[in-house]
Design an enzyme around this catalytic site. Structure first.
Site, PDB file in Angstrom:
ATOM      1  N   SER A 188      -4.353 139.878 -21.270  1.00  0.00           N
ATOM      2  CA  SER A 188      -3.203 140.246 -22.103  1.00  0.00           C
ATOM      3  C   SER A 188      -3.658 141.225 -23.185  1.00  0.00           C
ATOM      4  CB  SER A 188      -2.646 139.001 -22.782  1.00  0.00           C
ATOM      5  OG  SER A 188      -2.521 137.989 -21.826  1.00  0.00           O
ATOM      6  N   GLY A 189      -2.685 141.850 -23.831  1.00  0.00           N
ATOM      7  CA  GLY A 189      -3.023 142.759 -24.922  1.00  0.00           C
ATOM      8  C   GLY A 189      -2.687 144.187 -24.569  1.00  0.00           C
ATOM      9  N   SER A 190      -3.223 145.121 -25.369  1.00  0.00           N
ATOM     10  CA  SER A 190      -2.869 146.527 -25.156  1.00  0.00           C
ATOM     11  C   SER A 190      -3.836 147.224 -24.197  1.00  0.00           C
ATOM     12  CB  SER A 190      -2.853 147.252 -26.505  1.00  0.00           C
ATOM     13  OG  SER A 190      -4.097 147.066 -27.151  1.00  0.00           O
ATOM     14  N   THR A 191      -5.093 146.784 -24.146  1.00  0.00           N
ATOM     15  CA  THR A 191      -6.067 147.460 -23.280  1.00  0.00           C
ATOM     16  C   THR A 191      -5.774 147.185 -21.802  1.00  0.00           C
ATOM     17  OG1 THR A 191      -7.606 146.969 -25.065  1.00  0.00           O
ATOM     18  CG2 THR A 191      -8.547 147.921 -23.078  1.00  0.00           C
ATOM     19  N   ASP A 244      -9.949 141.415 -18.734  1.00  0.00           N
ATOM     20  CA  ASP A 244      -9.203 141.113 -19.960  1.00  0.00           C
ATOM     21  C   ASP A 244      -9.781 141.890 -21.143  1.00  0.00           C
ATOM     22  OD1 ASP A 244      -7.465 139.933 -21.718  1.00  0.00           O
ATOM     23  OD2 ASP A 244      -7.970 137.870 -21.208  1.00  0.00           O
ATOM     24  N   ASP A 247     -10.951 140.938 -28.870  1.00  0.00           N
ATOM     25  CA  ASP A 247     -10.829 141.419 -30.243  1.00  0.00           C
ATOM     26  C   ASP A 247     -12.194 141.807 -30.806  1.00  0.00           C
ATOM     27  OD1 ASP A 247      -8.010 140.955 -30.424  1.00  0.00           O
ATOM     28  OD2 ASP A 247      -8.507 138.837 -30.302  1.00  0.00           O
ATOM     29  N   GLY A 259      -6.110 137.514 -30.552  1.00  0.00           N
ATOM     30  CA  GLY A 259      -5.423 138.268 -31.602  1.00  0.00           C
ATOM     31  C   GLY A 259      -3.940 138.431 -31.280  1.00  0.00           C
ATOM     32  N   GLY A 260      -3.638 138.440 -29.984  1.00  0.00           N
ATOM     33  CA  GLY A 260      -2.237 138.549 -29.562  1.00  0.00           C
ATOM     34  C   GLY A 260      -1.659 137.192 -29.176  1.00  0.00           C
ATOM     35  N   GLU A 266      -5.730 132.656 -21.042  1.00  0.00           N
ATOM     36  CA  GLU A 266      -6.788 133.623 -20.726  1.00  0.00           C
ATOM     37  C   GLU A 266      -8.093 132.898 -20.410  1.00  0.00           C
ATOM     38  OE1 GLU A 266      -5.466 137.483 -23.406  1.00  0.00           O
ATOM     39  OE2 GLU A 266      -6.926 136.096 -24.212  1.00  0.00           O
TER      40      GLU A 266
END
Ligand SMILES: O=C[C@H](O)[C@H](O)[C@H](O)COP(=O)(O)O
Length: 395
Positions: A188-191, A244, A247, A259-260, A266
């Site tokens: 998950s996240g932006s990357t 994945d 942070d 962080g998200g 995960e």
């Protein structure tokens, strides 16, 4: 050669004197130095204290009789530290940099135990910092104006550099690790957005048969939006590779994640994967946890437990463990699992594996954002367009 009783007694006395007369900072430095240079521990240290000291010392190197923490010189005494602080506290334009920027400036070159506390104290003691009304030079006025209205282009350039770096890492991981007929864990996240896009490109171009296991509602949506196949972990326990973001990543491949807010799922997916690959931009690369990521270690807790868990963490390990509040909604952040999150801002180095186990054992804790011994390899996208690899077999 065996040590005689009087020799042991002498060593013990020396150790006790050593503890008594050195302050914390100097004692830490000497302890690390002794471990690295001669494998020596204070005689009265228990097995677990030795272990903690050994893992703390592993973050340092000895170069020509000097200690280094990553590429930063480790400072031994408070006097020396004060001189390093003085070197950086005032900018070449005569501007007093304040607490955060002084600490960042000093920390770009030096490291010492208690550095944050000392810089804060010294800045607060500084008359010029206390008296911001003192007349400013023209250069100071210009810098102040720029700080208030940073040129927009700079932010755009930074964002682009970071996005490019995320993309580089994501592409490297997908291209190297994903093969036909695999089940892939999607973080998950932006990357991870870049990784899923690349995966979709490859599936289409190479006609691959890939099943994707999501780690959050965001990941599920992402897989779906990119035309990939979503499967459930209950039916697809054999995950070939999980990819994945993170942070922060330290020199031993310990991670901070969450962080998200997606840490628990995960961690489940990562632990079911034959290999767990991390993708991150250059800002996440640290020699020790907490060096880059200042928002603390996330801990997912069931809602009724957040106060007792927060107190227990603070009393056992110090720092502060605060309930994460939502930004565009009143009240706390609620995870995909219906739980709350605490963000624990720690104030010293720890044995992360032991801390993770202790926190996990606290009643009401679902999981922590500490990922210890899980990552096999990390791809860092760098500012200069290269990809840096940290691999567990190369540590
Ligand atoms: O809860 C969020 C996840 O652990 C993310 O993988 C982590 O926060 C990194 O996110 P990003 O890729 O946005 O930096």
């Amino acid at each position: 050669m065996p040590l005689y009783r009087n020799q042991w007694r002498q060593m013990l006395i020396e150790d006790l004197l050593f503890i008594r007369f050195l302050d914390d900072m100097e004692r830490k430095w000497v302890e690390v130095f002794n471990v690295l240079s001669a494998g020596l521990y204070p005689v009265f240290y228990s097995k677990s204290k030795r272990y903690t000291l050994r893992s703390y010392a592993s973050k340092f190197t000895l170069q020509g009789g000097e200690l280094f923490y990553g590429d930063k010189k480790a400072i031994k005494s408070r006097e020396e530290a004060r001189a390093c602080f003085d070197e950086f506290h005032v900018s070449p334009d005569g501007k007093h940099l304040g607490i955060t920027r002084s600490r960042d400036a000093v920390g770009s070159k030096y490291y010492w135990f208690g550095m944050s506390r000392d810089t804060e104290k010294w800045v607060l003691e500084c008359d010029k910092c206390k008296n911001p009304a003192a007349p400013l030079t023209p250069a100071q006025i210009r810098i102040k104006k720029e700080a208030r209205n940073p040129p927009k282009i700079k932010r755009g350039v930074l964002n682009k550099a970071v996005e490019d770096a995320k993309k580089l890492a994501a592409y490297a991981a997908v291209d190297y690790h994903v093969k036909d007929n695999q089940t892939v864990g999607i973080g998950s996240g932006s990357t991870i957005i870049h990784a899923v896009k690349r995966l979709a490109e490859r599936v289409k171009a190479e006609n691959l048969n890939i099943l994707c296991v999501p780690t959050s509602s965001q990941a599920r949506q992402l897989i779906h939006d990119n035309g990939l196949t979503v499967v459930d972990i209950k039916r697809h326990l054999e995950i070939d590779v999980a990819i994945d973001g993170a942070d922060e990543v330290d020199s031993e491949l310990n991670l901070i994640k969450g962080g998200g807010g997606c840490l628990t799922q995960e961690k489940i997916v990562a632990s079911c994967a034959k290999s767990f690959i991390v993708i991150a931009d250059y800002r996440k690369d640290s020699s020790a946890l907490g060096e880059q990521w200042k928002k603390g270690i996330p801990v997912e807790v069931i809602p009724m437990a957040y106060v007792p868990v927060s107190r227990a963490i603070q009393s056992q390990f110090g720092g502060s463990a605060d309930l994460r509040m939502a930004v565009s909604k009143a009240g706390p952040v609620v995870t995909d699992n219906g739980n709350f999150l605490l963000d624990w801002r720690f104030d010293q180095e720890h044995n992360w594996s032991a801390v993770n186990t202790t926190i996990k054992m606290m009643p009401g804790v679902v999981d922590t954002g500490l990922f210890i011994n899980l990552a096999e390899r990390v791809y860092f996208g760098m500012e200069d367009g290269t990809v840096k690899i940290r691999d567990k077999n190369m540590l």
